[in-house]
Design an enzyme around this catalytic site. Structure first.
Site, mmCIF file in Angstrom:
data_model
loop_
_atom_site.group_PDB
_atom_site.id
_atom_site.type_symbol
_atom_site.label_atom_id
_atom_site.label_comp_id
_atom_site.label_asym_id
_atom_site.label_seq_id
_atom_site.Cartn_x
_atom_site.Cartn_y
_atom_site.Cartn_z
ATOM 1 N N ARG A 7 24.165 35.732 22.001
ATOM 2 C CA ARG A 7 25.152 37.085 21.731
ATOM 3 C C ARG A 7 24.233 38.350 21.094
ATOM 4 N NH1 ARG A 7 30.236 38.352 20.001
ATOM 5 N NH2 ARG A 7 30.596 37.164 22.045
ATOM 6 N N ARG A 10 24.108 30.623 20.391
ATOM 7 C CA ARG A 10 25.322 29.556 20.202
ATOM 8 C C ARG A 10 24.776 28.364 21.152
ATOM 9 N NH1 ARG A 10 29.290 34.186 21.482
ATOM 10 N NH2 ARG A 10 27.901 34.383 23.032
ATOM 11 N N ASP A 70 26.640 38.874 26.176
ATOM 12 C CA ASP A 70 26.237 37.446 26.144
ATOM 13 C C ASP A 70 25.330 37.245 27.531
ATOM 14 O OD1 ASP A 70 28.227 37.114 23.945
ATOM 15 O OD2 ASP A 70 29.621 36.313 25.240
ATOM 16 N N GLU A 129 28.940 37.851 30.145
ATOM 17 C CA GLU A 129 30.337 38.572 29.695
ATOM 18 C C GLU A 129 29.677 39.921 28.903
ATOM 19 O OE1 GLU A 129 33.114 36.597 27.406
ATOM 20 O OE2 GLU A 129 32.970 34.612 28.732
#
Length: 318
Positions: A212, A227, A275, A283
């Site tokens: 992110r 992540r 992302d 995204e």
């Protein structure tokens, strides 16, 4: 800077995660900079003879997990009582969410700064908006037709399929050419070939994290939150059990983010979560991006403070 009145449109403040909530960090920054702070949900926005009104409450916020907020008495005011509205309602991006953006268009028309811009939130579906930068993505198709997706799986061998309105990793499946449940998975996701979904070539770099990257006021934050999938999971989303590790951006990641940033600024998308997996866009999150707190905690940044400072600068120029 003169005192401003901020209205934060968000989910029930009693339900937020004190340790991780990015909106709470923004609220702390607003109060620390001496501004007025008010709170409401999307159902507190309403029209009367074409004018937008808000059933809002003053809110005080504290850096105390035992008591991190205190609400004042609710009252009804015209939206023009506020200088800034932060739209921080979490998905799902359903019709309630869309109706709220239409109401917030009224606020914008009345001269209130709405962040992120409500029409751009509507226009920029977080999956489809990414395809405007398709040269920076893994191979991707969007279709409701099972035949096209099956051909795509045959071509690439290892594919991720996901709904266009999902969040937190919901509805994401990894399909390979020999997966036994391709048909039933695609029937479910496409609602029997009536709903388009996204299929993307699987990126093995997910093992290093779904990263992110925050873009604030058109500026790329130099750190990201990786992540990292746990326990054999394909998904790195924190909501799906991923582990969050903050780290500096690589040169390749920064280069991609710098391509996207000016477009976001033009669209009034001032707080965005990009992302990336292996420096490829998956995204572009424009609704209520998070991960501020984890990056701040691990690198000493003050992302929310920088964001509120940017908002102040916008109003100082107007």
């Amino acid at each position: 800077m003169k005192k401003l009145n901020f209205l934060v449109v968000m989910d029930d403040i009693a339900t937020i995660n004190y340790k991780k909530d990015s909106t709470l960090a923004m609220m702390w920054a607003i109060r620390e900079r001496g501004h007025g702070l008010y709170y409401c949900g999307i159902h507190d926005l309403w029209l009367n003879l074409g004018e937008l009104y808000v059933d809002s409450q003053p809110v005080e916020v504290f850096k105390n997990p035992e008591k991190f907020y205190e609400l004042g008495e609710k009252s009804t005011v015209k939206v023009t009582e506020f200088d800034v509205i932060l739209m921080r309602k979490d998905p799902p991006f359903d019709m309630n969410f869309i109706y709220a953006t239409y109401l917030l268009d009224k606020a914008k028309a009345a001269g209130v700064l709405v962040v992120n811009d409500p029409s751009s939130i509507r226009d920029c579906n977080e999956k489809l908006f990414a395809t405007w930068f398709s040269e920076e993505m893994s191979e991707t198709i969007v279709t409701a037709k099972q035949a096209h997706i099956r051909e795509f799986i045959k071509q690439h061998g290892d594919v991720i399929v996901k709904p266009l309105d999902g969040m937190g990793g919901m509805g994401i499946f990894r399909l390979t050419a020999d997966s036994p449940n391709i048909g039933s998975t695609l029937e479910m996701l496409t609602q029997m070939q009536t709903l388009p979904i996204m299929a993307q070539k699987y990126l093995p770099a997910i093992k290093e994290g779904d990263k992110r990257v925050l873009i604030v006021g058109g500026q790329v934050v130099p750190y990201c939150l990786a992540r990292i999938p746990q326990g054999g999971e394909t998904r790195g989303n924190l909501a799906a059990g991923g582990r969050g590790v903050a780290m500096p951006l690589s040169d390749a990641e920064r280069a991609v983010a710098e391509k996207v940033a000016p477009i976001l600024l033009e669209k009034g998308l001032y707080f965005v979560g990009l992302d990336l997996i292996g420096a490829k866009i998956t995204e572009i999150n424009v609704t209520s991006p998070t991960c501020v707190r984890e990056i701040d905690d691990q690198f000493g940044t003050q992302i929310a403070v920088d964001f509120i400072g940017f908002v102040e600068s916008l109003l100082a120029q107007s």
